[in-house]
Design an enzyme around this catalytic site. Structure first.
Site, PDB file in Angstrom:
ATOM      1  N   HIS A 185      -4.056  -7.405  -4.706  1.00 25.89           N
ATOM      2  CA  HIS A 185      -4.323  -7.937  -3.513  1.00 25.89           C
ATOM      3  C   HIS A 185      -3.375  -8.024  -2.595  1.00 25.89           C
ATOM      4  O   HIS A 185      -2.219  -7.873  -3.034  1.00 25.89           O
ATOM      5  CB  HIS A 185      -4.987  -9.518  -3.642  1.00 25.89           C
ATOM      6  N   VAL A 187      -1.636 -10.010  -0.913  1.00 21.53           N
ATOM      7  CA  VAL A 187      -0.495 -10.877  -0.954  1.00 21.53           C
ATOM      8  C   VAL A 187       0.317 -10.835  -2.227  1.00 21.53           C
ATOM      9  O   VAL A 187       1.291 -11.458  -2.603  1.00 21.53           O
ATOM     10  CB  VAL A 187      -0.962 -12.260  -0.854  1.00 21.53           C
ATOM     11  N   LYS A 188      -0.119  -9.913  -3.029  1.00 16.87           N
ATOM     12  CA  LYS A 188       0.327  -9.702  -4.435  1.00 16.87           C
ATOM     13  C   LYS A 188       1.807  -8.896  -4.285  1.00 16.87           C
ATOM     14  O   LYS A 188       2.021  -8.528  -3.209  1.00 16.87           O
ATOM     15  CB  LYS A 188      -0.469  -9.195  -5.536  1.00 16.87           C
ATOM     16  N   ILE A 189       2.213  -8.688  -5.401  1.00 18.15           N
ATOM     17  CA  ILE A 189       3.467  -7.857  -5.406  1.00 18.15           C
ATOM     18  C   ILE A 189       3.455  -6.374  -4.756  1.00 18.15           C
ATOM     19  O   ILE A 189       4.365  -6.100  -4.038  1.00 18.15           O
ATOM     20  CB  ILE A 189       4.290  -7.680  -6.949  1.00 18.15           C
TER      21      ILE A 189
END
Length: 383
Positions: A185, A187-189
């Protein structure tokens, strides 16, 4: 507004996606297997199955392990609802295990105590899903030992944790689990827009998840009920889903993978800086266990119980700081309350919820922006 998380998109990412858009394949082409290979190689697992979300990855992982009606899945209440919902998609039941008060991950001691009771009652789980909250691994060695002792399977929901390590190895190597799931997603790493991946050491589980992500359809004669009618032939041999990742998404993910180490290093630097600059405020900074290194998807502080958490949250939002809350305990959601869960069932999770706030943390956060976050927080918690 300074958001709590944000993707980082470079010209190299744009060029990689553009190359796919100009190619012959937008989906079911060469980029998905390349992305899978890159993640598998980085994590040290031999098999990786890319899908369109981590929720889809959790679903096919549960199905691959045979979870179904009459079975029970246990997970932590401090997680996104998908970690529990995946069991319901399979017709199974859900229960929860309270969190460790230091790491906020599923507590192995609480798990063991609940397993002992469940064995007596004949209600042992078939699958346990420990979640790597904020990017820090749970005590997977202890959970694996309990899995061996009590006979359950393990899916690591490592949606927050690509790039993290545990006991000197990459999270995702599946040394202590059957399957590990990542999320991509924004906002993930790293990101593929939306997307997820399931990793495993078991070739049979990999083959099953591969089949389930694409309608349960195969062109492999070895899996068919009879020889192919011709070169066009395929068979549906199971009830699968359209959970495929596109080549467009995979190209973005493959480009992002080249910067995974830089992203995690930047997150760790910013987390250490928060630790230093928040010292002395009426709050608790995140505890990091010495067994591993977090990928630092989130930076979660716990406010002193004497503070009004809502007032602090609203003051930060009013100051342009996009704080968030990860997560509302799943057992308190109306859907799960209707299944019989109630406040008080998991007290550590509920204490956590009453005090937690996620501060902004992402690679593009500058020190000046971080200073602005800290200054606003100081004002918000001032007596």
């Amino acid at each position: 507004m300074i958001p709590y998380g944000r993707q980082d998109i470079t010209q190299a990412d744009i060029d990689a996606v553009g190359a796919v858009l100009r190619s012959d394949f937008l989906t079911q082409g060469p980029m998905v297997p390349r992305f899978e290979a890159a993640v598998a190689d980085r994590c040290g697992a031999p098999h990786a199955i890319a899908v369109n979300s981590a929720t889809s990855a959790l679903h096919v992982a549960c199905l691959a392990l045979g979870l179904g009606p009459g079975d029970i899945l246990w997970t932590t209440p401090v997680t996104f609802v998908a970690s529990a919902n995946c069991a319901l998609y399979c017709g199974a039941e859900v229960d929860f295990v309270d969190i460790d008060p230091a790491t906020y991950n599923l507590c192995p001691r609480a798990l063991e105590a609940k397993l002992i009771e469940a064995k007596v009652a004949g209600r042992l789980p078939k699958v346990v899903v420990p979640v790597h909250l904020a990017g820090q691994s749970p005590d997977m060695a202890a959970i694996h030992d309990l899995a061996t002792r009590f006979g359950f399977r393990v899916i690591e929901d490592a949606s927050h944790a690509i790039g993290a390590t545990y006991l000197g190895a990459a999270v995702g190597d599946c040394r202590y689990s059957d399957i590990t799931v990542f999320s991509f997603h924004p906002v993930k790493i790293i990101t593929t827009g939306e997307g997820g991946m399931a990793l495993t050491r078991d070739p049979a589980l990999a083959a099953r998840m591969d089949l389930l992500r694409s309608h349960g359809i195969t062109r492999d004669p070895a899996l068919m009920s009879h020889a192919p009618d011709g070169p066009w032939y395929y068979q549906q041999v199971d009830l699968g889903y359209n959970y495929r990742m596109t080549d467009i998404q995979a190209a973005l993910g493959l480009s992002q993978m080249t910067r995974l180490g830089d992203y995690v290093a930047r997150r760790r630097l910013l987390a250490r800086r928060y630790d230093r600059l928040l010292a002395g405020l009426p709050l608790r900074v995140p505890f990091q266990h010495g067994d591993g290194e977090s990928a630092w998807h989130l930076y979660i502080v716990r406010l002193d119980p004497a503070l009004d958490r809502r007032a602090v949250f609203e003051a930060l939002r009013a100051a342009g700081i996009g704080v968030n809350l990860h997560y509302i305990p799943v057992h308190t959601q109306p859907y799960y309350a209707a299944k019989g869960f109630a406040p008080g069932d998991f007290p550590e999770a509920e204490r956590y919820y009453a005090e937690a706030i996620s501060l902004p943390l992402y690679p593009g956060l500058t020190e000046a922006m971080q200073d602005e976050v800290i200054a606003a927080l100081r004002r918000a918690v001032a007596p």
